[in-house]
Write a protein that holds these residues in place. Structure first.
Motif, mmCIF file in Angstrom:
data_model
loop_
_atom_site.group_PDB
_atom_site.id
_atom_site.type_symbol
_atom_site.label_atom_id
_atom_site.label_comp_id
_atom_site.label_asym_id
_atom_site.label_seq_id
_atom_site.Cartn_x
_atom_site.Cartn_y
_atom_site.Cartn_z
ATOM 1 N N LYS A 77 0.678 -0.999 -0.023
ATOM 2 C CA LYS A 77 -0.023 -0.017 -0.107
ATOM 3 C C LYS A 77 1.027 1.317 0.048
ATOM 4 N N VAL A 78 1.907 1.245 0.518
ATOM 5 C CA VAL A 78 2.817 2.439 0.699
ATOM 6 C C VAL A 78 4.244 1.989 -0.334
ATOM 7 N N ALA A 79 3.856 1.411 -1.348
ATOM 8 C CA ALA A 79 4.931 1.050 -2.115
ATOM 9 C C ALA A 79 5.947 2.108 -2.784
ATOM 10 N N GLU A 80 5.469 3.315 -2.629
ATOM 11 C CA GLU A 80 6.489 4.370 -3.196
ATOM 12 C C GLU A 80 7.498 4.505 -2.691
ATOM 13 N N ILE A 81 7.557 4.065 -1.170
ATOM 14 C CA ILE A 81 8.797 4.029 -0.212
ATOM 15 C C ILE A 81 9.584 2.778 -0.242
ATOM 16 N N GLY A 82 9.233 1.886 -0.968
ATOM 17 C CA GLY A 82 10.090 0.562 -1.272
ATOM 18 C C GLY A 82 9.200 -0.600 -0.619
ATOM 19 N N VAL A 83 9.085 -1.453 -1.320
ATOM 20 C CA VAL A 83 8.562 -2.912 -0.751
ATOM 21 C C VAL A 83 9.783 -4.065 -0.806
ATOM 22 N N GLY A 84 9.397 -4.962 -0.420
ATOM 23 C CA GLY A 84 10.339 -6.389 -0.409
ATOM 24 C C GLY A 84 10.536 -6.700 -1.956
ATOM 25 N N ALA A 85 11.671 -7.537 -2.294
ATOM 26 C CA ALA A 85 12.181 -7.705 -3.514
ATOM 27 C C ALA A 85 11.501 -8.170 -4.236
ATOM 28 N N TRP A 86 10.500 -9.223 -3.544
ATOM 29 C CA TRP A 86 9.574 -10.280 -4.684
ATOM 30 C C TRP A 86 8.401 -9.386 -4.906
ATOM 31 N N LEU A 143 -10.116 0.807 0.288
ATOM 32 C CA LEU A 143 -10.749 1.830 1.018
ATOM 33 C C LEU A 143 -10.157 2.932 1.434
ATOM 34 N N PHE A 144 -8.788 3.075 1.359
ATOM 35 C CA PHE A 144 -8.305 4.440 1.830
ATOM 36 C C PHE A 144 -6.819 4.486 1.172
ATOM 37 N N GLU A 145 -6.347 5.629 1.349
ATOM 38 C CA GLU A 145 -4.972 6.118 0.879
ATOM 39 C C GLU A 145 -4.195 6.657 1.921
ATOM 40 N N VAL A 146 -2.876 6.451 1.761
ATOM 41 C CA VAL A 146 -1.875 7.069 2.964
ATOM 42 C C VAL A 146 -0.986 7.988 2.316
ATOM 43 N N ASN A 147 -1.067 9.142 2.566
ATOM 44 C CA ASN A 147 -0.483 10.330 1.700
ATOM 45 C C ASN A 147 0.522 11.061 2.628
ATOM 46 N N ILE A 202 4.621 10.357 7.460
ATOM 47 C CA ILE A 202 4.858 9.612 8.547
ATOM 48 C C ILE A 202 3.839 8.496 8.793
ATOM 49 N N GLY A 203 2.769 8.580 8.019
ATOM 50 C CA GLY A 203 1.899 7.511 8.044
ATOM 51 C C GLY A 203 2.420 6.500 7.204
ATOM 52 N N LYS A 204 3.157 6.597 5.986
ATOM 53 C CA LYS A 204 3.754 5.434 5.248
ATOM 54 C C LYS A 204 4.842 4.922 6.052
ATOM 55 N N ILE A 205 5.627 5.456 6.874
ATOM 56 C CA ILE A 205 6.500 4.962 7.428
ATOM 57 C C ILE A 205 6.067 4.184 8.671
ATOM 58 N N GLY A 206 4.957 4.339 9.304
ATOM 59 C CA GLY A 206 4.345 3.663 10.155
ATOM 60 C C GLY A 206 3.455 2.361 9.464
ATOM 61 N N MET A 207 2.913 2.468 8.443
ATOM 62 C CA MET A 207 2.322 1.461 7.658
ATOM 63 C C MET A 207 3.214 0.185 7.531
#
Length: 205
Positions: A26-35, A98-102, A105-110
């Motif tokens: 959901k917060v992929a713009e700050i990076g997700v796992g490799a796969w 159902l929601f967006e995280v903009n 700090i919310g993205k880091i928390g997620m």
């Protein structure tokens, strides 16, 4: 009864783990796992859902593992990856639609909460000792085939996904590094509790 307990650990563990995975996606713009970076980039560039690509990756890895170990393909691990892919699509298509995280700090928390939930769920599903996902089997196959330790095998497995994800402009960022080095400790954090719980339940029933 013992088989039922193991099945419940397996299903609930995978459900929780994939929920955590979807939190990080959901917060992929700050990076997700490799796969996950590979699967998200394939979804954006080619189409199909993230969960479908999870299944396709898994099917390919079953063949790769078979070739590495010169054994018959572990077809039962396909069931695990089908369940994982289906749950990823379910969570992304319901709760996380159902929601967006903009806020930053919310993205880091997620991301951080998602990592803890991944560790929590994985530590449950592992107790069932059912067939592991093809990604886990791939790591173990690298370890056995090339006689390296688990950390090196895991790193090779991650790089295998990161390279195509990079060329597909996948969501690789600092969050990818955080996930790579914290999911293992998160699993270890919860693992002893659920290991003891499984032993108690199986002894009782």
């Amino acid at each position: 009864m013992k088989l039922l307990i193991r099945a419940l650990f397996f299903i609930f563990g995978l459900a929780i783990m994939t929920f955590g995975v979807c939190m990080t996606i959901k917060v992929a713009e700050i990076g997700v796992g490799a796969w996950d970076a590979l699967n998200v980039s394939l979804t954006e560039k080619v189409g199909l859902s993230v969960g479908k690509w999870v299944m396709i990756d898994g099917a390919v890895l079953v063949i790769v593992v078979s070739l590495l170990l010169k054994k018959r393909p572990d077809l039962l691990s396909l069931l695990t990856i089908i369940i994982i892919g289906s749950l990823v699509d379910f969570w992304l298509g319901t709760v996380f639609e159902l929601f967006e995280v903009n806020q930053w700090i919310g993205k880091i928390g997620m991301l951080l909460i998602g990592i803890l939930i991944i560790g929590f769920g994985a530590s449950i599903y592992i107790q069932a000792k059912f067939p592991q996902s093809p990604i886990d089997n791939f790591m173990l196959a690298i370890k056995e085939r090339f006689h390296v330790n688990l950390m090196v095998a895991k790193t090779i497995g991650e790089i295998t996904a990161l390279i195509p994800a990079f060329f597909l402009n996948g969501p690789i960022s600092y969050g990818t590094i955080v996930i790579t080095f914290t999911v293992g400790p998160a699993i270890q954090l919860f693992f002893p509790f659920f290991e003891k719980l499984m032993v108690r339940l199986q002894a009782k029933y």
